[in-house]
Design an enzyme around this catalytic site. Structure first.
Site, PDB file in Angstrom:
ATOM      1  CB  VAL A 102       5.126  16.673 -12.746  1.00 41.29           C
ATOM      2  CG1 VAL A 102       4.989  17.038 -11.552  1.00 41.29           C
ATOM      3  CG2 VAL A 102       4.052  16.136 -13.740  1.00 41.29           C
ATOM      4  CG  ASP A 103      -0.615  19.349 -14.812  1.00 48.09           C
ATOM      5  OD1 ASP A 103       0.117  20.416 -15.007  1.00 48.09           O
ATOM      6  OD2 ASP A 103      -1.169  18.687 -14.515  1.00 48.09           O
ATOM      7  CG  HIS A 117       4.984  16.790  -5.669  1.00 41.41           C
ATOM      8  ND1 HIS A 117       4.203  16.721  -5.832  1.00 41.41           N
ATOM      9  CD2 HIS A 117       5.753  17.011  -4.467  1.00 41.41           C
ATOM     10  CE1 HIS A 117       3.954  16.108  -4.433  1.00 41.41           C
ATOM     11  NE2 HIS A 117       4.829  16.722  -3.600  1.00 41.41           N
ATOM     12  CB  CYS A 161      22.440  11.484 -21.960  1.00 40.50           C
ATOM     13  SG  CYS A 161      23.393  13.327 -22.295  1.00 40.50           S
ATOM     14  CB  CYS A 164      27.802  11.171 -21.482  1.00 44.37           C
ATOM     15  SG  CYS A 164      26.184  11.522 -20.482  1.00 44.37           S
ATOM     16  CB  SER A 203      -7.663  14.129  -1.518  1.00 45.88           C
ATOM     17  OG  SER A 203      -7.998  14.138  -2.883  1.00 45.88           O
TER      18      SER A 203
HETATM   19 ZN   LIG Z   1      25.001  12.465 -20.334  1.00 45.72          ZN
END
Ligand SMILES: [Zn+2]
Length: 258
Positions: A102-103, A117, A161, A164, A203
Site C-alpha cells: 500500500v506504499d 490492498h 474532512c 464536512c 510469504s
Molecule cells: Zn467529508
C-alpha cells in the site's frame, strides 16, 4: 546463483504473459520498517487495530498507527528492485504487476500496479467521500510521536474532512473488508492467463491475494519465488531465490534488457 539467474532470464524473455506479484519484502530495502517494529498497542495486535471498529472505539491508536506509517512511506524512496520492474515493464516484459503493498513505491518508480490492498497514499472522508493526499492526515505540529509515547496523544483536526468534518480513513483494505472488486478481477484474470509468474517479497500468507500464483500454476505457468522466507508454494516453483528482492531483480533486469 548465476546459472539460475540465466535460466530465469531466458524463461522470462521467452514468456508470452509474464505476471509479477509483490509483497512487503519488496519495500524493506527502501527503508520502510515493518509496522510491527513500532511501539504501541498495535505492535501486539495489528489485526484488531486495522479495523473500522478500532477507528470508532480507539481513534487515538488507530490514527497514530496510520500517521506513523504514512510519515514513513512518504519519506521512503523506490529501490533498485522497484526500478528494475518498472524498466522491465517499459520494455514489454511485464503484462501485469500485482501488489499487496500500500506504499505506492511501484507507482513512484514509474510502474502501473494493481493494488490488491488499496493504498496509503490517499485517505477519504467516511461521510462525504472526499479524497485527500494522505499527508493531510499528518499532524502539523512536531512532537506527536513523542506525545504518543508519553500517553498524551489525541487525534486532531487533521483527522477530519475539511469539507464536512467527517472522519477520514486510509484508502487501504482494513481487516474484515473485501478487496477492491475491480483490482481483484484484473489480478485474477491476468493470473489465470499467465505463463510465467514471479512472486517477489511475499510469504504468500495473506488470502485471497495468495491465490494469484495458484491461478497461474493451474494455467501451467512457470513459477519463480524471490523471498527471504519459505512459502507454501516453494515446492511448486521452478526457481526459488531465498534472497532479498532488489538484488535479484536488478540482476535479472541486467540479463533481460541490459
Ligand atoms: Zn467529508
Amino acid at each position: 546463483m548465476t546459472g539460475r539467474l540465466e535460466e530465469v532470464a531466458a524463461a522470462w524473455r521467452s514468456a508470452k504473459y509474464p505476471v509479477m506479484f509483490t509483497g512487503a519484502g519488496m519495500s524493506t530495502e527502501s527503508g520502510l520498517p515493518d509496522f510491527r517494529s513500532a511501539r504501541g498497542l498495535w505492535k501486539q495486535r495489528p489485526e484488531s487495530l486495522a479495523t473500522m471498529t478500532a477507528l470508532r472505539r480507539e481513534p487515538g491508536e488507530f490514527y497514530f498507527f496510520y500517521q506513523w506509517r504514512i510519515a514513513r512511506l512518504w519519506a521512503a524512496v523506490p529501490n533498485t528492485g522497484h526500478e528494475a520492474l518498472a524498466a522491465l515493464a517499459a520494455a514489454g516484459f511485464v503484462k501485469l504487476l500485482i501488489t499487496q503493498n500500500v506504499d505506492g513505491l511501484h507507482q513512484r518508480a514509474g510502474s502501473d500496479a494493481v493494488e490488491l490492498h488499496g493504498t496509503l497514499r490517499t485517505v477519504s472522508c467516511l461521510e462525504c467521500g472526499a479524497g485527500y493526499d494522505s499527508r493531510t492526515l499528518l499532524p502539523a505540529a512536531a512532537g506527536w510521536e513523542d506525545d504518543y509515547r508519553a500517553g498524551r496523544y489525541l487525534p486532531g483536526k487533521e483527522c477530519a474532512c475539511s469539507a464536512c468534518g467527517g472522519g477520514l480513513r486510509p484508502d487501504v483494505v482494513l481487516f474484515g473488508e473485501s478487496l477492491p472488486a475491480a483490482a481483484w478481477e484484473t489480478a485474477e484474470r491476468a493470473s489465470r492467463a499467465a505463463d510465467f509468474f514471479v512472486v517477489v517479497g511475499s510469504s504468500l500468507a495473506v488470502g485471497p491475494a495468495n491465490l494469484c500464483p495458484e491461478f497461474a500454476l493451474a494455467n501451467g505457468a512457470r513459477l519463480v519465488i524471490i523471498n527471504q522466507e519459505a512459502t507454501h508454494l516453494d515446492d511448486r516453483a521452478e526457481w526459488v531465490f531465498r534472497d532479498r528482492a532488489a538484488g535479484v531483480l536488478a540482476a535479472l533486469r541486467e540479463r533481460i534488457i541490459g
